[in-house]
Design a protein around this motif. Structure first.
Motif, PDB file in Angstrom:
ATOM      1  N   MET A   1       0.834  -1.202   0.000  1.00 48.10           N
ATOM      2  CA  MET A   1       0.000   0.000   0.000  1.00 48.10           C
ATOM      3  C   MET A   1       0.864   1.245   0.000  1.00 48.10           C
ATOM      4  O   MET A   1       1.870   1.307   0.692  1.00 48.10           O
ATOM      5  N   ASP A  94      -8.273  14.892   3.738  1.00 41.61           N
ATOM      6  CA  ASP A  94      -9.560  14.195   3.800  1.00 41.61           C
ATOM      7  C   ASP A  94      -9.751  13.275   2.591  1.00 41.61           C
ATOM      8  O   ASP A  94     -10.230  12.147   2.721  1.00 41.61           O
ATOM      9  N   GLU A  95      -9.369  13.768   1.405  1.00 39.26           N
ATOM     10  CA  GLU A  95      -9.480  12.950   0.199  1.00 39.26           C
ATOM     11  C   GLU A  95      -8.618  11.694   0.306  1.00 39.26           C
ATOM     12  O   GLU A  95      -9.053  10.589  -0.049  1.00 39.26           O
ATOM     13  N   ARG A  97      -7.493  10.246   3.026  1.00 37.88           N
ATOM     14  CA  ARG A  97      -8.007   9.356   4.071  1.00 37.88           C
ATOM     15  C   ARG A  97      -9.201   8.562   3.565  1.00 37.88           C
ATOM     16  O   ARG A  97      -9.294   7.346   3.780  1.00 37.88           O
ATOM     17  N   LEU A  98     -10.107   9.209   2.849  1.00 33.42           N
ATOM     18  CA  LEU A  98     -11.270   8.519   2.296  1.00 33.42           C
ATOM     19  C   LEU A  98     -10.874   7.502   1.228  1.00 33.42           C
ATOM     20  O   LEU A  98     -11.567   6.497   1.017  1.00 33.42           O
ATOM     21  N   ALA A  99      -9.731   7.756   0.562  1.00 32.93           N
ATOM     22  CA  ALA A  99      -9.227   6.820  -0.438  1.00 32.93           C
ATOM     23  C   ALA A  99      -8.446   5.670   0.196  1.00 32.93           C
ATOM     24  O   ALA A  99      -7.980   4.770  -0.513  1.00 32.93           O
ATOM     25  N   GLY A 100      -8.310   5.721   1.522  1.00 31.00           N
ATOM     26  CA  GLY A 100      -7.620   4.644   2.226  1.00 31.00           C
ATOM     27  C   GLY A 100      -6.108   4.746   2.210  1.00 31.00           C
ATOM     28  O   GLY A 100      -5.414   3.753   2.469  1.00 31.00           O
ATOM     29  N   VAL A 101      -5.589   5.941   1.915  1.00 32.04           N
ATOM     30  CA  VAL A 101      -4.137   6.131   1.869  1.00 32.04           C
ATOM     31  C   VAL A 101      -3.642   6.557   3.258  1.00 32.04           C
ATOM     32  O   VAL A 101      -4.089   7.575   3.786  1.00 32.04           O
ATOM     33  N   PRO A 102      -2.715   5.819   3.859  1.00 31.41           N
ATOM     34  CA  PRO A 102      -2.198   6.186   5.184  1.00 31.41           C
ATOM     35  C   PRO A 102      -1.474   7.531   5.158  1.00 31.41           C
ATOM     36  O   PRO A 102      -0.762   7.850   4.192  1.00 31.41           O
ATOM     37  N   ARG A 126      -5.988  12.813  12.377  1.00 37.34           N
ATOM     38  CA  ARG A 126      -6.296  11.860  11.299  1.00 37.34           C
ATOM     39  C   ARG A 126      -5.052  11.146  10.797  1.00 37.34           C
ATOM     40  O   ARG A 126      -5.139  10.251   9.965  1.00 37.34           O
ATOM     41  N   ARG A 128      -1.853   8.675  10.764  1.00 36.95           N
ATOM     42  CA  ARG A 128      -1.587   7.342  11.305  1.00 36.95           C
ATOM     43  C   ARG A 128      -0.359   7.349  12.205  1.00 36.95           C
ATOM     44  O   ARG A 128      -0.211   6.510  13.090  1.00 36.95           O
TER      45      ARG A 128
END
Length: 201
Positions: A1, A94-95, A97-102, A126, A128
């Motif tokens: 990832m 936010d974009e 994070r919503l895309a699942g990128v750490p 937010r 990690r």
């Protein structure tokens, strides 16, 4: 990832001592003297690497007694050096994070001021993880702080995107094989993330 890593001051937060001292020292020449001789960037860098604030303030006040109160303000009113988040950057986070990128931070900042920033600016929750110079005892662009980032969070350099406003810090990241770009603004960054497939166009 893939993972994304951000500098703090100049990328996520608009930090500049001028924001505080423009009101405390109206005279431009005197303000320039204060920020280049009394409390210069080199002195701030010592704080970033972990020097005790009380000791640092006392040393400067003894050396420049006429500026003792203004020196103390560097610590007591540090939050007034932050104008707020860099425009558009909270939305980019936010974009991602919503895309699942750490999301991570790699910053030259004292441990105490990092805690203050996280407490004040909720969007930093937010993230990690973070590697903070004041906790590590070393500042960018020292190679060891990049090694700490990669090892602590088990990041693959070629799958890690990093942005920083200082060219030297970007070059040091690239030396580790990290995909790094100098920060310009949120729109440019977003374009870079789209190009890498981390965000949709």
């Amino acid at each position: 990832m893939h993972a994304t890593v951000f500098d703090l001051g100049g990328v996520l937060l608009d930090w500049d001592p001028e924001y505080l001292y423009a009101s405390l020292i109206p005279d431009e020449d005197e303000r320039r003297y204060f920020l280049t001789e009394v409390c210069p960037r080199e002195w701030n860098a010592e704080l970033d690497v972990g020097r005790d604030w009380a000791e640092a303030i006392a040393e400067r006040a003894e050396r420049f007694p006429a500026y003792a109160e203004l020196i103390a303000a560097y610590h007591r009113r540090w939050d007034e050096m932050i104008a707020g988040p860099i425009p558009g950057m909270v939305e980019v986070l936010d974009e991602l994070r919503l895309a699942g990128v750490p999301l991570y931070v790699l910053s030259n900042i004292s441990a105490a001021k990092w805690r203050d920033a996280v407490a004040r600016w909720g969007f930093l929750d937010r993230l990690r993880g973070a590697v903070v110079s004041g906790q590590e005892g070393v500042v960018k662009p020292d190679p060891s702080i990049y090694r700490t980032l990669l090892e602590r969070y088990e990041l693959e350099p070629e799958r890690t995107f990093f942005t920083d406003d200082l060219p030297g810090n970007v070059a040091a990241a690239r030396a580790w094989g990290i995909d790094a770009e100098q920060f310009v603004d949120a729109a440019t960054l977003r374009g870079q993330l789209v190009d890498r497939g981390l965000l949709r166009g």
